[in-house]
Write a protein that holds these residues in place. Structure first.
Motif, short mmCIF file in Angstrom:
data_model
loop_
_atom_site.label_atom_id
_atom_site.label_comp_id
_atom_site.label_asym_id
_atom_site.label_seq_id
_atom_site.Cartn_x
_atom_site.Cartn_y
_atom_site.Cartn_z
N ILE A 156 0.84 -1.21 0.00
CA ILE A 156 0.00 0.00 0.00
C ILE A 156 0.87 1.25 0.00
CG2 ILE A 156 -1.61 1.36 1.41
CD1 ILE A 156 -2.82 -1.42 2.25
N LEU A 157 1.90 1.28 0.83
CA LEU A 157 2.76 2.47 0.91
C LEU A 157 3.43 2.74 -0.43
CD1 LEU A 157 4.26 2.00 4.48
CD2 LEU A 157 2.57 3.70 3.76
N LYS A 158 3.91 1.70 -1.08
CA LYS A 158 4.55 1.88 -2.39
C LYS A 158 3.52 2.34 -3.43
CE LYS A 158 8.20 -1.41 -1.42
NZ LYS A 158 8.63 -2.81 -1.56
N LYS A 159 2.33 1.78 -3.37
CA LYS A 159 1.26 2.17 -4.31
C LYS A 159 0.86 3.63 -4.13
CE LYS A 159 -3.00 0.22 -6.14
NZ LYS A 159 -4.02 -0.81 -5.99
N LEU A 160 0.96 4.12 -2.89
CA LEU A 160 0.66 5.53 -2.60
C LEU A 160 1.76 6.47 -3.09
CD1 LEU A 160 -0.75 5.11 1.01
CD2 LEU A 160 -2.01 6.07 -0.93
N GLY A 161 2.91 5.90 -3.46
CA GLY A 161 4.02 6.72 -3.95
C GLY A 161 5.17 6.89 -2.98
N PHE A 162 5.07 6.26 -1.80
CA PHE A 162 6.16 6.34 -0.84
C PHE A 162 7.39 5.63 -1.38
CE2 PHE A 162 2.78 7.39 2.08
CZ PHE A 162 3.38 8.13 3.07
N THR A 163 8.55 6.13 -1.00
CA THR A 163 9.83 5.54 -1.35
C THR A 163 10.48 5.03 -0.08
OG1 THR A 163 10.12 7.11 -3.17
CG2 THR A 163 12.10 5.98 -2.39
N GLN A 164 10.95 3.79 -0.11
CA GLN A 164 11.67 3.26 1.04
C GLN A 164 13.05 3.89 1.07
OE1 GLN A 164 12.11 -1.03 1.31
NE2 GLN A 164 13.74 -0.78 2.81
N THR A 165 13.35 4.56 2.17
CA THR A 165 14.63 5.27 2.29
C THR A 165 15.53 4.70 3.37
OG1 THR A 165 13.63 6.91 3.75
CG2 THR A 165 13.65 7.42 1.39
N GLY A 166 15.07 3.66 4.05
CA GLY A 166 15.89 3.08 5.10
C GLY A 166 15.17 1.95 5.79
N GLU A 167 15.83 1.44 6.80
CA GLU A 167 15.22 0.42 7.64
C GLU A 167 15.82 0.54 9.03
OE1 GLU A 167 17.61 -3.63 6.70
OE2 GLU A 167 16.26 -2.98 5.11
N PHE A 168 15.11 0.02 10.00
CA PHE A 168 15.58 0.03 11.37
C PHE A 168 15.08 -1.22 12.07
CE2 PHE A 168 11.61 2.32 11.21
CZ PHE A 168 10.92 1.97 12.36
N THR A 169 15.71 -1.55 13.17
CA THR A 169 15.38 -2.78 13.88
C THR A 169 14.53 -2.46 15.09
OG1 THR A 169 17.45 -3.76 13.14
CG2 THR A 169 16.34 -4.83 14.97
N GLU A 170 13.45 -3.19 15.21
CA GLU A 170 12.58 -3.15 16.37
C GLU A 170 12.72 -4.49 17.09
OE1 GLU A 170 9.65 -0.68 17.26
OE2 GLU A 170 11.46 0.35 16.62
N PRO A 171 12.24 -4.61 18.31
CA PRO A 171 12.36 -5.90 19.01
C PRO A 171 11.75 -7.08 18.25
CG PRO A 171 11.73 -4.19 20.56
CD PRO A 171 11.70 -3.57 19.18
N ASP A 172 10.72 -6.82 17.43
CA ASP A 172 10.06 -7.91 16.71
C ASP A 172 10.57 -8.09 15.28
OD1 ASP A 172 8.84 -5.51 15.90
OD2 ASP A 172 6.99 -6.54 15.38
N GLY A 173 11.60 -7.34 14.89
CA GLY A 173 12.14 -7.51 13.55
C GLY A 173 12.50 -6.20 12.89
N ILE A 174 12.70 -6.26 11.59
CA ILE A 174 13.12 -5.10 10.80
C ILE A 174 11.89 -4.36 10.29
CG2 ILE A 174 14.29 -4.40 8.67
CD1 ILE A 174 16.25 -6.70 9.16
N CYS A 175 11.95 -3.04 10.36
CA CYS A 175 10.91 -2.18 9.80
C CYS A 175 11.50 -1.37 8.65
CB CYS A 175 10.36 -1.22 10.86
SG CYS A 175 9.32 -2.00 12.09
N PHE A 176 10.71 -1.18 7.63
CA PHE A 176 11.11 -0.33 6.51
C PHE A 176 10.63 1.09 6.78
CE2 PHE A 176 10.71 -4.27 3.63
CZ PHE A 176 12.01 -4.66 3.91
N TRP A 177 11.47 2.06 6.46
CA TRP A 177 11.17 3.48 6.63
C TRP A 177 10.88 4.08 5.26
CZ3 TRP A 177 10.00 6.47 10.57
CH2 TRP A 177 10.08 7.84 10.44
#
Length: 186
Positions: A156-177
């Motif tokens: 959904i985020l990509k379809k809205l036009g968002f660009t992934q510019t990074g990632e970070f680690t949370e206790p439950d895994g990796i999140c895309f920014w």
């Protein structure tokens, strides 16, 4: 840094789409909010366990209502027009605690009951929120993040036009920014 903030137009925040109403949370939303936040499928990629007591949902609503007062903005209850039921939440909030090195930025988020998945409600409500953020709040950039394994949300985020510019680690895994600049918004 945020652009000039004029929250005068958020006092009675109410957004409407073809099928949805996005409005401020009310105390009477507690049962439907608990239905949402106690569902293991809904909470799978959130990083916190499903809620087990309705009083926890009351506290969540009160926290969101405090965000309206403190920041002039917060997540909105999503009401399906056809049924009149709260089916989730969506919208912008001001990140006041640092995430991935960012704070004091607008963050788009959404969460829906499983029976509402696959109907385009996240996309529809997110578009209304982005329109509000770029046109009414005059944001230059809106941010979002999603768990790396949450294929639906990332799509959904990509379809809205968002660009992934990074990632970070949370206790439950990796999140895309993600970031979406006003000039790139469709």
């Amino acid at each position: 840094m945020l652009p000039f903030l004029d929250f005068s137009n958020t006092k009675n925040m109410y957004l409407e789409t073809q099928r949805l109403i996005l409005r401020k949370f009310e105390a009477t939303d507690v049962e439907r909010m608990f239905l949402l936040d106690s569902n293991p499928e809904v909470m799978k990629y959130i990083g916190i366990p499903p809620l087990t007591d309705i009083s926890e949902s009351k506290k969540v609503i009160e926290m969101i209502q405090q965000q309206y007062l403190d920041n002039g903005i917060g997540r909105l209850a999503v009401i399906e027009k056809k049924s009149g039921l709260l089916i989730g939440w969506s919208g912008l909030k001001l990140l006041t605690q640092e995430i991935n090195g960012y704070n004091n930025v607008y963050d788009l988020g959404y969460r829906f009951l499983p029976e509402s998945w696959g109907k385009g409600y996240a996309m529809e409500s997110a578009k209304a929120s982005l329109d509000f953020g770029f046109n009414d709040l005059k944001a230059d950039t809106i941010y979002a993040h999603a768990h790396s394994e949450n294929e639906g949300s990332n799509h959904i985020l990509k379809k809205l036009g968002f660009t992934q510019t990074g990632e970070f680690t949370e206790p439950d895994g990796i999140c895309f920014w993600y970031e979406l600049k006003h000039e790139n918004y469709i």
